[in-house]
Write an enzyme that holds these catalytic residues in place. Structure first.
Site, PDB file in Angstrom:
ATOM      1  N   ASP A 236      -6.355 -26.497   7.059  1.00 49.20           N
ATOM      2  CA  ASP A 236      -7.600 -25.722   7.120  1.00 49.20           C
ATOM      3  C   ASP A 236      -8.753 -26.574   7.625  1.00 49.20           C
ATOM      4  OD1 ASP A 236      -6.887 -23.133   5.895  1.00 49.20           O
ATOM      5  OD2 ASP A 236      -6.455 -24.338   4.118  1.00 49.20           O
TER       6      ASP A 236
ATOM      7  N   ASP B  36      -2.727 -24.565  11.322  1.00 46.02           N
ATOM      8  CA  ASP B  36      -2.859 -23.343  10.527  1.00 46.02           C
ATOM      9  C   ASP B  36      -2.751 -22.198  11.529  1.00 46.02           C
ATOM     10  OD1 ASP B  36      -3.495 -21.194   8.978  1.00 46.02           O
ATOM     11  OD2 ASP B  36      -5.174 -22.169   7.949  1.00 46.02           O
TER      12      ASP B  36
ATOM     13  N   ASP C  21       1.640 -14.931  11.010  1.00 49.06           N
ATOM     14  CA  ASP C  21       1.607 -16.356  10.614  1.00 49.06           C
ATOM     15  C   ASP C  21       2.900 -17.042  11.073  1.00 49.06           C
ATOM     16  OD1 ASP C  21      -0.579 -16.616   7.963  1.00 49.06           O
ATOM     17  OD2 ASP C  21       0.138 -14.629   8.516  1.00 49.06           O
TER      18      ASP C  21
ATOM     19  N   HIS D 235     -10.988 -16.189  -3.036  1.00 51.87           N
ATOM     20  CA  HIS D 235     -10.413 -17.244  -3.874  1.00 51.87           C
ATOM     21  C   HIS D 235     -11.484 -17.855  -4.780  1.00 51.87           C
ATOM     22  CE1 HIS D 235      -7.580 -17.222  -0.332  1.00 51.87           C
ATOM     23  NE2 HIS D 235      -6.739 -17.123  -1.340  1.00 51.87           N
TER      24      HIS D 235
ATOM     25  N   ASP E 267      -5.544 -18.549   9.981  1.00 53.42           N
ATOM     26  CA  ASP E 267      -6.419 -18.854   8.844  1.00 53.42           C
ATOM     27  C   ASP E 267      -7.180 -17.572   8.508  1.00 53.42           C
ATOM     28  OD1 ASP E 267      -7.877 -20.599   7.007  1.00 53.42           O
ATOM     29  OD2 ASP E 267      -9.555 -20.361   8.390  1.00 53.42           O
TER      30      ASP E 267
ATOM     31  N   THR F 189      -5.560 -15.125   6.325  1.00 50.67           N
ATOM     32  CA  THR F 189      -4.488 -14.108   6.305  1.00 50.67           C
ATOM     33  C   THR F 189      -4.851 -12.930   5.410  1.00 50.67           C
ATOM     34  OG1 THR F 189      -2.839 -15.808   6.709  1.00 50.67           O
ATOM     35  CG2 THR F 189      -2.028 -13.732   5.837  1.00 50.67           C
TER      36      THR F 189
ATOM     37  N   GLU G 142       1.421 -24.975   8.312  1.00 49.01           N
ATOM     38  CA  GLU G 142       1.237 -24.416   6.969  1.00 49.01           C
ATOM     39  C   GLU G 142       2.505 -23.734   6.434  1.00 49.01           C
ATOM     40  OE1 GLU G 142      -1.956 -21.581   6.534  1.00 49.01           O
ATOM     41  OE2 GLU G 142      -1.389 -21.158   4.471  1.00 49.01           O
TER      42      GLU G 142
HETATM   43  P1  AMP Z   1     -11.042 -18.737   1.919  1.00 48.75           P
HETATM   44  O1  AMP Z   1     -12.418 -19.245   2.070  1.00 48.75           O
HETATM   45  O2  AMP Z   1     -10.791 -18.096   0.584  1.00 48.75           O
HETATM   46  O3  AMP Z   1     -10.612 -17.870   3.054  1.00 48.75           O
HETATM   47  O4  AMP Z   1     -10.101 -20.029   1.924  1.00 48.75           O
HETATM   48  C1  AMP Z   1     -10.041 -20.906   3.020  1.00 48.75           C
HETATM   49  C2  AMP Z   1      -8.613 -21.364   3.239  1.00 48.75           C
HETATM   50  O5  AMP Z   1      -8.108 -21.969   2.046  1.00 48.75           O
HETATM   51  C3  AMP Z   1      -7.650 -20.219   3.558  1.00 48.75           C
HETATM   52  O6  AMP Z   1      -6.641 -20.700   4.397  1.00 48.75           O
HETATM   53  C4  AMP Z   1      -7.057 -19.880   2.223  1.00 48.75           C
HETATM   54  O7  AMP Z   1      -5.785 -19.317   2.346  1.00 48.75           O
HETATM   55  C5  AMP Z   1      -7.004 -21.238   1.540  1.00 48.75           C
HETATM   56  N1  AMP Z   1      -7.155 -21.098   0.097  1.00 48.75           N
HETATM   57  C6  AMP Z   1      -8.297 -21.242  -0.621  1.00 48.75           C
HETATM   58  N2  AMP Z   1      -8.074 -21.037  -1.931  1.00 48.75           N
HETATM   59  C7  AMP Z   1      -6.767 -20.757  -2.054  1.00 48.75           C
HETATM   60  C8  AMP Z   1      -5.924 -20.460  -3.162  1.00 48.75           C
HETATM   61  N3  AMP Z   1      -6.392 -20.419  -4.401  1.00 48.75           N
HETATM   62  N4  AMP Z   1      -4.614 -20.213  -2.896  1.00 48.75           N
HETATM   63  C9  AMP Z   1      -4.136 -20.278  -1.647  1.00 48.75           C
HETATM   64  N5  AMP Z   1      -4.887 -20.546  -0.555  1.00 48.75           N
HETATM   65  C10 AMP Z   1      -6.178 -20.793  -0.758  1.00 48.75           C
HETATM   66 MG    MG Z   2      -6.003 -21.367   6.230  1.00 46.81          MG
HETATM   67 MG    MG Z   3      -2.926 -19.823   7.361  1.00 47.38          MG
END
Ligand code: AMP
Ligand code: MG
Ligand code: MG
Length: 309
Positions: A247, A117, A51, A198, A120, A122, A74
């Site tokens: 994102d 980003d 990253d 998440h 994306d 990570t 980011e």
């Molecule tokens: P995901 O679908 O969970 O991969 O989330 C899509 C993007 O939003 C990624 O870049 C995640 O890091 C970010 N993201 C979603 N929810 C959170 C959270 N609660 N904390 C930090 N990053 C999040």
């Molecule tokens: Mg992301």
């Molecule tokens: Mg990222």
């Protein structure tokens, strides 16, 4: 190639090359085996060496050629000299050869905002779910996401050959999207794609309210938008404030370029001006078709919980 390509075309051409370089960095760090993982706000909010290096590479490369654009990445990095070998000075010829849509021909460098980003997905990167990973570079003008580049560094990695590893795509309002093939979900099925790492009750309640035939849980905002464009999912539903402007800027631009829509859970557009809050605090709802149906299914409790900011 036109004699003097418009600044927007030159910026996208540079962003395309920078995203490819960043993708190569993301692969190289993985193969080195030294991921250098740091927890940001917690165990589900990670940063790796990839990253950090990818962001340094993209931001330094773009600001060197376009010193007047605003670039928002980011990762919070300490200001330091970026290694020469991280700078990408190439530009994608295929982008330079395209005519710029008339309404963007006279845009000035200082009017453009770039949301980066560098990696994306990570969390999935650290867990070996490699095709969930993307590099996202979005370009906004007047608060609107107008162009974007996505690199998917490990596309085709299951095939085991390095020949076809990775791909890039780009899109612009008024031009369409390139490097990805538009497909509809077969048979009008409601396939909802959402987060795998998440989630919470509001997120799952909202997915259920869509009455999906199938739910897919994968990482990455970029990855999920590609699923929409390629007909693997009909809606990306994320009723949570966790997604940020980096994102959704590139992904929204490419999705909109092919006729799709990305909004908050209320159906309202996000703004990508340089001074907006980074958090997409009213969630993310994205579709290629039938956006209205999905907005209409969002429960009142979710709308209450996720107010438009
Ligand atoms: P995901 O679908 O969970 O991969 O989330 C899509 C993007 O939003 C990624 O870049 C995640 O890091 C970010 N993201 C979603 N929810 C959170 C959270 N609660 N904390 C930090 N990053 C999040
Ligand atoms: Mg992301
Ligand atoms: Mg990222």
């Amino acid at each position: 190639m036109s004699a003097h390509p418009a600044v927007l075309m030159r910026l996208v051409a540079s962003a395309y090359a920078a995203a490819e370089k960043a993708g190569a960095i993301v692969r190289r760090v993985l193969h080195s085996g030294e991921l250098g993982i740091v927890e940001k706000t917690g165990a589900n909010d990670l940063q790796t060496l990839a990253d950090r290096l990818a962001q340094q590479s993209i931001c330094a490369s773009l600001s060197k050629r376009f010193p007047k654009i605003t670039i928002i990445g980011e990762e919070e990095l300490t200001a330091e000299e970026v290694r020469e070998d991280l700078i990408e000075s190439g530009q994608a010829e295929a982008v330079l050869q395209m005519g710029c849509p008339a309404e963007y021909k006279d845009l000035k460098e200082e009017e453009l905002v770039v949301w980066v980003d560098p990696l994306d997905g990570t969390k999935e990167y650290t867990e070996g779910l490699l095709d969930n990973v993307t590099v996202l570079i979005g370009i906004a003008h007047g608060g609107k996401a107008i162009a974007g580049v996505i690199n998917q560094p490990f596309y085709n990695y299951q095939l085991g050959s390095s020949a076809d590893l990775g791909r890039s795509m780009w899109g612009m309002l008024g031009l369409g999207a390139f490097g990805v093939e538009l497909q509809d979900v077969p048979g009008d099925r409601r396939i909802v794609t959402t987060t795998r790492s998440h989630s919470n009750k509001v997120v799952t309640d909202c997915v259920d309210a869509m009455e999906p035939h199938e739910v897919i849980r994968v990482g990455g905002a970029g990855n999920k938008i590609i699923q929409l464009i390629e007909g693997k999912a009909s809606a990306y539903v994320f009723a949570s404030p966790g997604c940020k402007k980096w994102d959704t800027c590139a992904t929204e631009a490419i999705l909109h370029a092919v006729g799709g829509k990305l909004t908050d859970m209320h159906g309202n557009a996000y703004c990508y001006d340089a001074n907006v809050q980074h958090m997409n605090s009213a969630g993310v709802l994205a579709t290629l078709r039938n956006h209205h149906y999905y907005v209409s299914r969002v429960p009142q409790s979710v709308l209450q919980a996720l107010k438009t900011g």
